[in-house]
Design a protein around this motif. Sequence first.
Motif, mmCIF file in Angstrom:
data_model
loop_
_atom_site.group_PDB
_atom_site.id
_atom_site.type_symbol
_atom_site.label_atom_id
_atom_site.label_comp_id
_atom_site.label_asym_id
_atom_site.label_seq_id
_atom_site.Cartn_x
_atom_site.Cartn_y
_atom_site.Cartn_z
ATOM 1 N N MET A 157 0.844 -1.204 0.000
ATOM 2 C CA MET A 157 0.000 0.000 0.000
ATOM 3 C C MET A 157 0.877 1.249 0.000
ATOM 4 O O MET A 157 1.863 1.315 0.739
ATOM 5 C CB MET A 157 -0.866 -0.020 1.272
ATOM 6 N N ALA A 158 0.538 2.256 -0.818
ATOM 7 C CA ALA A 158 1.275 3.528 -0.800
ATOM 8 C C ALA A 158 1.026 4.244 0.521
ATOM 9 O O ALA A 158 -0.097 4.269 1.019
ATOM 10 C CB ALA A 158 0.834 4.410 -1.966
ATOM 11 N N LEU A 159 2.083 4.834 1.077
ATOM 12 C CA LEU A 159 1.977 5.502 2.376
ATOM 13 C C LEU A 159 2.905 6.718 2.435
ATOM 14 O O LEU A 159 4.100 6.592 2.202
ATOM 15 C CB LEU A 159 2.332 4.523 3.500
ATOM 16 N N GLY A 160 2.298 7.859 2.759
ATOM 17 C CA GLY A 160 3.094 9.069 2.931
ATOM 18 C C GLY A 160 3.233 9.471 4.386
ATOM 19 O O GLY A 160 4.135 10.221 4.749
ATOM 20 N N GLY A 197 0.794 6.138 9.805
ATOM 21 C CA GLY A 197 -0.643 6.389 9.961
ATOM 22 C C GLY A 197 -1.405 5.677 8.852
ATOM 23 O O GLY A 197 -1.281 6.030 7.677
ATOM 24 N N VAL A 198 -2.166 4.675 9.245
ATOM 25 C CA VAL A 198 -2.894 3.858 8.247
ATOM 26 C C VAL A 198 -4.390 3.928 8.527
ATOM 27 O O VAL A 198 -4.831 3.656 9.658
ATOM 28 C CB VAL A 198 -2.416 2.377 8.285
ATOM 29 N N HIS A 229 -8.333 0.271 5.573
ATOM 30 C CA HIS A 229 -7.457 -0.343 4.573
ATOM 31 C C HIS A 229 -7.174 -1.814 4.892
ATOM 32 O O HIS A 229 -7.025 -2.200 6.051
ATOM 33 C CB HIS A 229 -6.136 0.420 4.459
ATOM 34 N N THR A 275 -4.462 -3.211 4.463
ATOM 35 C CA THR A 275 -3.159 -3.197 5.142
ATOM 36 C C THR A 275 -3.316 -3.143 6.666
ATOM 37 O O THR A 275 -2.586 -3.825 7.397
ATOM 38 C CB THR A 275 -2.339 -1.984 4.637
ATOM 39 N N CYS A 324 -0.451 1.434 -6.293
ATOM 40 C CA CYS A 324 -0.607 0.772 -4.983
ATOM 41 C C CYS A 324 -1.372 1.646 -3.996
ATOM 42 O O CYS A 324 -1.778 1.172 -2.931
ATOM 43 C CB CYS A 324 0.761 0.413 -4.401
ATOM 44 N N ILE A 326 -4.085 3.501 -5.099
ATOM 45 C CA ILE A 326 -5.456 3.751 -5.592
ATOM 46 C C ILE A 326 -6.279 2.476 -5.754
ATOM 47 O O ILE A 326 -7.466 2.543 -6.040
ATOM 48 C CB ILE A 326 -5.463 4.586 -6.902
ATOM 49 N N SER A 384 -7.130 -1.465 -3.897
ATOM 50 C CA SER A 384 -7.001 -2.214 -2.650
ATOM 51 C C SER A 384 -6.640 -3.667 -2.906
ATOM 52 O O SER A 384 -7.079 -4.273 -3.892
ATOM 53 C CB SER A 384 -8.313 -2.154 -1.866
ATOM 54 N N GLY A 385 -5.853 -4.204 -1.978
ATOM 55 C CA GLY A 385 -5.495 -5.622 -2.020
ATOM 56 C C GLY A 385 -6.697 -6.537 -1.858
ATOM 57 O O GLY A 385 -6.589 -7.740 -2.087
ATOM 58 N N LYS A 443 -1.546 -6.943 -5.665
ATOM 59 C CA LYS A 443 -0.513 -5.937 -5.930
ATOM 60 C C LYS A 443 0.893 -6.519 -5.803
ATOM 61 O O LYS A 443 1.843 -5.980 -6.359
ATOM 62 C CB LYS A 443 -0.696 -4.741 -4.984
ATOM 63 N N ASN A 494 -7.705 6.716 11.836
ATOM 64 C CA ASN A 494 -6.498 5.946 11.509
ATOM 65 C C ASN A 494 -5.979 5.152 12.692
ATOM 66 O O ASN A 494 -6.275 5.466 13.840
ATOM 67 C CB ASN A 494 -5.382 6.910 11.071
ATOM 68 N N LEU A 517 5.938 13.540 -1.768
ATOM 69 C CA LEU A 517 4.516 13.774 -1.989
ATOM 70 C C LEU A 517 4.110 15.081 -1.326
ATOM 71 O O LEU A 517 4.469 15.315 -0.164
ATOM 72 C CB LEU A 517 3.723 12.615 -1.352
HETATM 73 C C1 LIG Z 1 0.810 8.730 -2.665
HETATM 74 C C2 LIG Z 1 -0.172 8.097 -1.718
HETATM 75 C C3 LIG Z 1 0.062 8.140 -0.352
HETATM 76 C C4 LIG Z 1 -0.846 7.547 0.527
HETATM 77 N N1 LIG Z 1 -0.601 7.617 1.872
HETATM 78 C C5 LIG Z 1 -1.450 7.025 2.723
HETATM 79 C C6 LIG Z 1 -1.172 7.050 4.118
HETATM 80 O O1 LIG Z 1 -0.191 7.593 4.586
HETATM 81 N N2 LIG Z 1 -2.066 6.427 4.944
HETATM 82 C C7 LIG Z 1 -3.188 5.792 4.469
HETATM 83 O O2 LIG Z 1 -3.948 5.229 5.271
HETATM 84 N N3 LIG Z 1 -3.467 5.750 3.136
HETATM 85 C C8 LIG Z 1 -2.612 6.334 2.266
HETATM 86 N N4 LIG Z 1 -2.862 6.287 0.927
HETATM 87 C C9 LIG Z 1 -4.041 5.545 0.438
HETATM 88 C C10 LIG Z 1 -3.798 4.016 0.345
HETATM 89 O O3 LIG Z 1 -2.532 3.731 -0.213
HETATM 90 C C11 LIG Z 1 -4.892 3.364 -0.549
HETATM 91 O O4 LIG Z 1 -6.157 3.584 0.019
HETATM 92 C C12 LIG Z 1 -4.647 1.909 -0.815
HETATM 93 O O5 LIG Z 1 -5.464 1.513 -1.891
HETATM 94 C C13 LIG Z 1 -4.926 0.983 0.373
HETATM 95 O O6 LIG Z 1 -4.536 -0.296 -0.012
HETATM 96 P P1 LIG Z 1 -4.979 -1.624 0.749
HETATM 97 O O7 LIG Z 1 -6.479 -1.612 0.831
HETATM 98 O O8 LIG Z 1 -4.454 -2.718 -0.161
HETATM 99 O O9 LIG Z 1 -4.343 -1.619 2.095
HETATM 100 C C14 LIG Z 1 -1.996 6.882 0.023
HETATM 101 C C15 LIG Z 1 -2.236 6.871 -1.364
HETATM 102 C C16 LIG Z 1 -1.343 7.483 -2.221
HETATM 103 C C17 LIG Z 1 -1.612 7.467 -3.714
#
Ligand SMILES: Cc1cc2nc3c(=O)[nH]c(=O)nc-3n(C[C@H](O)[C@H](O)[C@H](O)COP(=O)(O)O)c2cc1C
Length: 190
Positions: free
Chosen positions: A31-34, A49-50, A54, A56, A82, A84, A86-87, A92, A129, A161
Amino acid sequence: MNKVNIDPNTYVYPNPVTLVGVEVEGRANFMALGWISRVNSKPPLIGIGVNRTHYTAKGIQEIKTFSINYPNAEMVEVADYCGIVSGTKVDKASLFEVFYGFLKNAPMISESTLCMECKLIETVQLPTNYFFIGEIIASYTEDKYLTDGQLDIKKMNPLLLTMPDNNYWTVGEHAGKAWIIGKKLKGNGS
Ligand SMILES: Cc1cc2nc3c(=O)[nH]c(=O)nc-3n(C[C@H](O)[C@H](O)[C@H](O)COP(=O)(O)O)c2cc1C
């Protein structure tokens, strides 16, 4: 004062772009995470922070390990993907060559410039989160990303980002040596 008042829904500016790896329901997911920060020096703890919804988040709660993987700028498309999808809907992990380290159940990405495998230490429940705090058990890179044995940001070419405008960036120019350049302002003996 000529400051303007902007929306308080402001973000850490910029954030690194990372991919969180976890095993969910017996398979690897990324999963993408910033929203990530180092939060303790010894032991080395990292906080992420998730969003509670999700896939994840489910995996980290169940298996209590995760990994952090840094994509380089050439991986921008796959990193965004990753973030946009979901797993729960797509596999992925098949986008990457996956490897495992000491923990055996924290999937990592071979194509990443830097990978950290983490053991979950604490979970802070927040309104939307989870703040997962993990101890970095091991970190992996390749010689080509090192200069004098240390990670070299120019060689790694990580993604940054900015939010809420939602854009990706690469790293700019070197501005000074940390903990050194400020010494110029110290008086004698201070
Ligand atoms: C660049 C970027 C950064 C992201 N950062 C976060 C983050 O920090 N925390 C979060 O909960 N989701 C974040 N997201 C959203 C998740 O990556 C997204 O919802 C993802 O599809 C979840 O995947 P999963 O359902 O397979 O876990 C981010 C998305 C993008 C495009």
